[in-house]
Scaffold this motif. Structure first.
Motif, PDB file in Angstrom:
ATOM      1  N   UNK A 124      26.661 -23.107  46.151  1.00 29.48           N
ATOM      2  CA  UNK A 124      27.452 -23.446  47.217  1.00 29.48           C
ATOM      3  C   UNK A 124      26.075 -24.342  46.479  1.00 29.48           C
ATOM      4  N   UNK A 125      25.115 -24.273  46.096  1.00 24.47           N
ATOM      5  CA  UNK A 125      24.108 -25.533  45.489  1.00 24.47           C
ATOM      6  C   UNK A 125      24.657 -25.874  44.091  1.00 24.47           C
ATOM      7  N   UNK A 126      25.358 -24.443  43.108  1.00 23.92           N
ATOM      8  CA  UNK A 126      26.221 -25.144  42.296  1.00 23.92           C
ATOM      9  C   UNK A 126      27.018 -26.224  42.289  1.00 23.92           C
ATOM     10  N   UNK A 127      28.028 -25.604  43.270  1.00 21.89           N
ATOM     11  CA  UNK A 127      29.340 -26.446  43.581  1.00 21.89           C
ATOM     12  C   UNK A 127      29.218 -27.811  43.509  1.00 21.89           C
ATOM     13  N   UNK A 128      27.809 -27.963  44.924  1.00 19.87           N
ATOM     14  CA  UNK A 128      27.647 -29.459  45.266  1.00 19.87           C
ATOM     15  C   UNK A 128      26.482 -30.072  44.363  1.00 19.87           C
ATOM     16  N   UNK A 129      26.046 -29.409  43.210  1.00 22.55           N
ATOM     17  CA  UNK A 129      25.076 -30.374  42.936  1.00 22.55           C
ATOM     18  C   UNK A 129      25.158 -30.205  41.376  1.00 22.55           C
ATOM     19  N   UNK A 130      25.944 -30.046  40.758  1.00 21.14           N
ATOM     20  CA  UNK A 130      25.766 -29.431  39.497  1.00 21.14           C
ATOM     21  C   UNK A 130      25.834 -30.681  39.088  1.00 21.14           C
ATOM     22  N   UNK A 131      26.145 -32.003  38.884  1.00 19.70           N
ATOM     23  CA  UNK A 131      26.005 -32.867  37.955  1.00 19.70           C
ATOM     24  C   UNK A 131      24.411 -33.299  37.929  1.00 19.70           C
ATOM     25  N   UNK A 132      23.543 -32.790  38.818  1.00 16.93           N
ATOM     26  CA  UNK A 132      21.925 -33.084  38.881  1.00 16.93           C
ATOM     27  C   UNK A 132      21.322 -32.727  38.514  1.00 16.93           C
ATOM     28  N   UNK A 133      22.084 -30.733  38.678  1.00 19.53           N
ATOM     29  CA  UNK A 133      21.374 -29.403  38.174  1.00 19.53           C
ATOM     30  C   UNK A 133      21.619 -29.561  36.657  1.00 19.53           C
ATOM     31  N   UNK A 134      22.445 -30.038  36.294  1.00 24.46           N
ATOM     32  CA  UNK A 134      22.624 -30.442  34.739  1.00 24.46           C
ATOM     33  C   UNK A 134      21.751 -31.556  34.190  1.00 24.46           C
ATOM     34  N   UNK A 183      20.548  -0.002  51.628  1.00 23.03           N
ATOM     35  CA  UNK A 183      21.589  -0.576  51.022  1.00 23.03           C
ATOM     36  C   UNK A 183      22.003  -1.798  51.419  1.00 23.03           C
ATOM     37  N   UNK A 184      22.704  -0.888  52.313  1.00 22.82           N
ATOM     38  CA  UNK A 184      23.239  -2.634  53.183  1.00 22.82           C
ATOM     39  C   UNK A 184      22.174  -3.745  53.137  1.00 22.82           C
ATOM     40  N   UNK A 185      21.326  -3.468  53.577  1.00 21.79           N
ATOM     41  CA  UNK A 185      19.721  -4.814  53.403  1.00 21.79           C
ATOM     42  C   UNK A 185      20.019  -5.362  52.424  1.00 21.79           C
ATOM     43  N   UNK A 186      20.345  -5.037  51.278  1.00 18.22           N
ATOM     44  CA  UNK A 186      20.314  -4.985  49.954  1.00 18.22           C
ATOM     45  C   UNK A 186      21.129  -6.201  49.621  1.00 18.22           C
ATOM     46  N   UNK A 187      22.099  -5.365  50.116  1.00 19.29           N
ATOM     47  CA  UNK A 187      23.450  -5.970  50.028  1.00 19.29           C
ATOM     48  C   UNK A 187      23.815  -7.544  50.488  1.00 19.29           C
ATOM     49  N   UNK A 188      23.512  -7.088  51.277  1.00 20.08           N
ATOM     50  CA  UNK A 188      23.254  -8.908  52.572  1.00 20.08           C
ATOM     51  C   UNK A 188      22.140  -9.724  51.673  1.00 20.08           C
ATOM     52  N   UNK A 189      21.275  -9.159  52.047  1.00 14.99           N
ATOM     53  CA  UNK A 189      20.002 -10.057  51.047  1.00 14.99           C
ATOM     54  C   UNK A 189      20.973 -11.545  49.763  1.00 14.99           C
ATOM     55  N   UNK A 190      21.442  -9.779  48.309  1.00 17.99           N
ATOM     56  CA  UNK A 190      22.465 -10.372  47.500  1.00 17.99           C
ATOM     57  C   UNK A 190      23.170 -11.346  48.177  1.00 17.99           C
ATOM     58  N   UNK A 191      23.801 -11.196  49.499  1.00 22.81           N
ATOM     59  CA  UNK A 191      24.614 -12.128  49.157  1.00 22.81           C
ATOM     60  C   UNK A 191      25.065 -13.001  49.949  1.00 22.81           C
ATOM     61  N   UNK A 192      23.148 -13.341  50.132  1.00 24.76           N
ATOM     62  CA  UNK A 192      22.768 -15.043  50.863  1.00 24.76           C
ATOM     63  C   UNK A 192      22.297 -15.417  49.660  1.00 24.76           C
ATOM     64  N   UNK A 193      21.633 -15.222  48.487  1.00 23.85           N
ATOM     65  CA  UNK A 193      20.885 -15.988  47.670  1.00 23.85           C
ATOM     66  C   UNK A 193      22.319 -15.772  46.862  1.00 23.85           C
ATOM     67  N   UNK A 194      22.737 -14.767  46.129  1.00 26.19           N
ATOM     68  CA  UNK A 194      24.535 -15.306  45.562  1.00 26.19           C
ATOM     69  C   UNK A 194      25.319 -16.343  46.317  1.00 26.19           C
ATOM     70  N   UNK A 195      25.544 -16.516  47.499  1.00 27.33           N
ATOM     71  CA  UNK A 195      26.293 -17.274  48.209  1.00 27.33           C
ATOM     72  C   UNK A 195      25.241 -18.710  48.168  1.00 27.33           C
ATOM     73  N   UNK A 211      29.711 -25.994  33.333  1.00 24.49           N
ATOM     74  CA  UNK A 211      28.977 -24.193  33.184  1.00 24.49           C
ATOM     75  C   UNK A 211      28.963 -24.225  34.552  1.00 24.49           C
ATOM     76  N   UNK A 212      28.439 -25.295  35.104  1.00 25.31           N
ATOM     77  CA  UNK A 212      27.474 -24.579  37.040  1.00 25.31           C
ATOM     78  C   UNK A 212      29.180 -24.600  37.639  1.00 25.31           C
ATOM     79  N   UNK A 213      30.008 -25.251  37.108  1.00 28.69           N
ATOM     80  CA  UNK A 213      31.080 -24.700  38.551  1.00 28.69           C
ATOM     81  C   UNK A 213      31.479 -23.733  38.664  1.00 28.69           C
ATOM     82  N   UNK A 214      32.217 -22.835  37.439  1.00 30.94           N
ATOM     83  CA  UNK A 214      32.345 -22.021  38.099  1.00 30.94           C
ATOM     84  C   UNK A 214      31.166 -20.320  37.539  1.00 30.94           C
ATOM     85  N   UNK A 215      29.939 -21.264  37.398  1.00 33.03           N
ATOM     86  CA  UNK A 215      29.260 -19.899  37.521  1.00 33.03           C
ATOM     87  C   UNK A 215      29.289 -20.098  39.488  1.00 33.03           C
ATOM     88  N   UNK A 216      28.984 -21.124  40.300  1.00 35.52           N
ATOM     89  CA  UNK A 216      29.476 -21.030  41.497  1.00 35.52           C
ATOM     90  C   UNK A 216      29.977 -20.909  42.547  1.00 35.52           C
TER      91      UNK A 216
END
Length: 135
Positions: A32-42, A16-28, A51-56
């Motif tokens: 960060x990518x959504x916040x930094x590259x929202x316009x490009x990703x759009x 469970x601890x491993x799964x939570x940490x992996x989820x945190x790494x992926x989500x984080x 839409x991407x800024x609040x999701x980020x």
């Protein structure tokens, strides 16, 4: 001598601890990518930056909460259930986003939404398995 039980059940489970940490790494990382590259990703994915800024921001906050939860001596069982529920809601919202056609997704955008839904479903399944091992 009597022992007073904690009002919040905690578990100490490696999976469970491993799964939570992996989820945190992926989500984080996604946040960060959504916040930094929202316009490009759009442009690449057909998702508006507005839409991407609040999701980020949500993903970064979610990642911080996951890391805090995973770093405690005992993982709160109710908190782990909430995390699993949030992940299931993310998968459901991803399916809804595709089915309802909320945004003019590109082919790459459709692939991104499907890939994220599959990964998040995997996190939820791993977290559920980790939680079940503690019963």
């Amino acid at each position: 001598m009597t022992t007073i039980a904690s009002p919040v059940q905690t578990v100490d489970a490696k999976l469970l601890r491993f799964a939570l940490k992996q989820d945190a790494i992926g989500s984080g990382a996604n946040g960060v990518v959504y916040l930094v590259a929202a316009a490009i990703f759009g442009q690449m994915f057909g998702l508006p930056a507005a839409f991407l800024y609040p999701v980020g921001v949500f993903l970064i906050a979610f990642a911080a909460a996951l890391l805090a939860l995973a770093s405690r001596p005992g993982v709160s069982r109710p908190a782990a259930v909430v995390v699993i529920a949030v992940n299931i809601a993310w998968v459901a919202a991803s399916v809804e986003l595709l089915v309802a056609g909320w945004f003019p997704l590109t082919g790459l955008g459709v692939a991104l939404v499907i890939a994220q839904a599959v990964v998040v479903a995997g996190f939820a399944a791993l977290q559920f398995a980790g939680l079940r091992r503690t019963i």
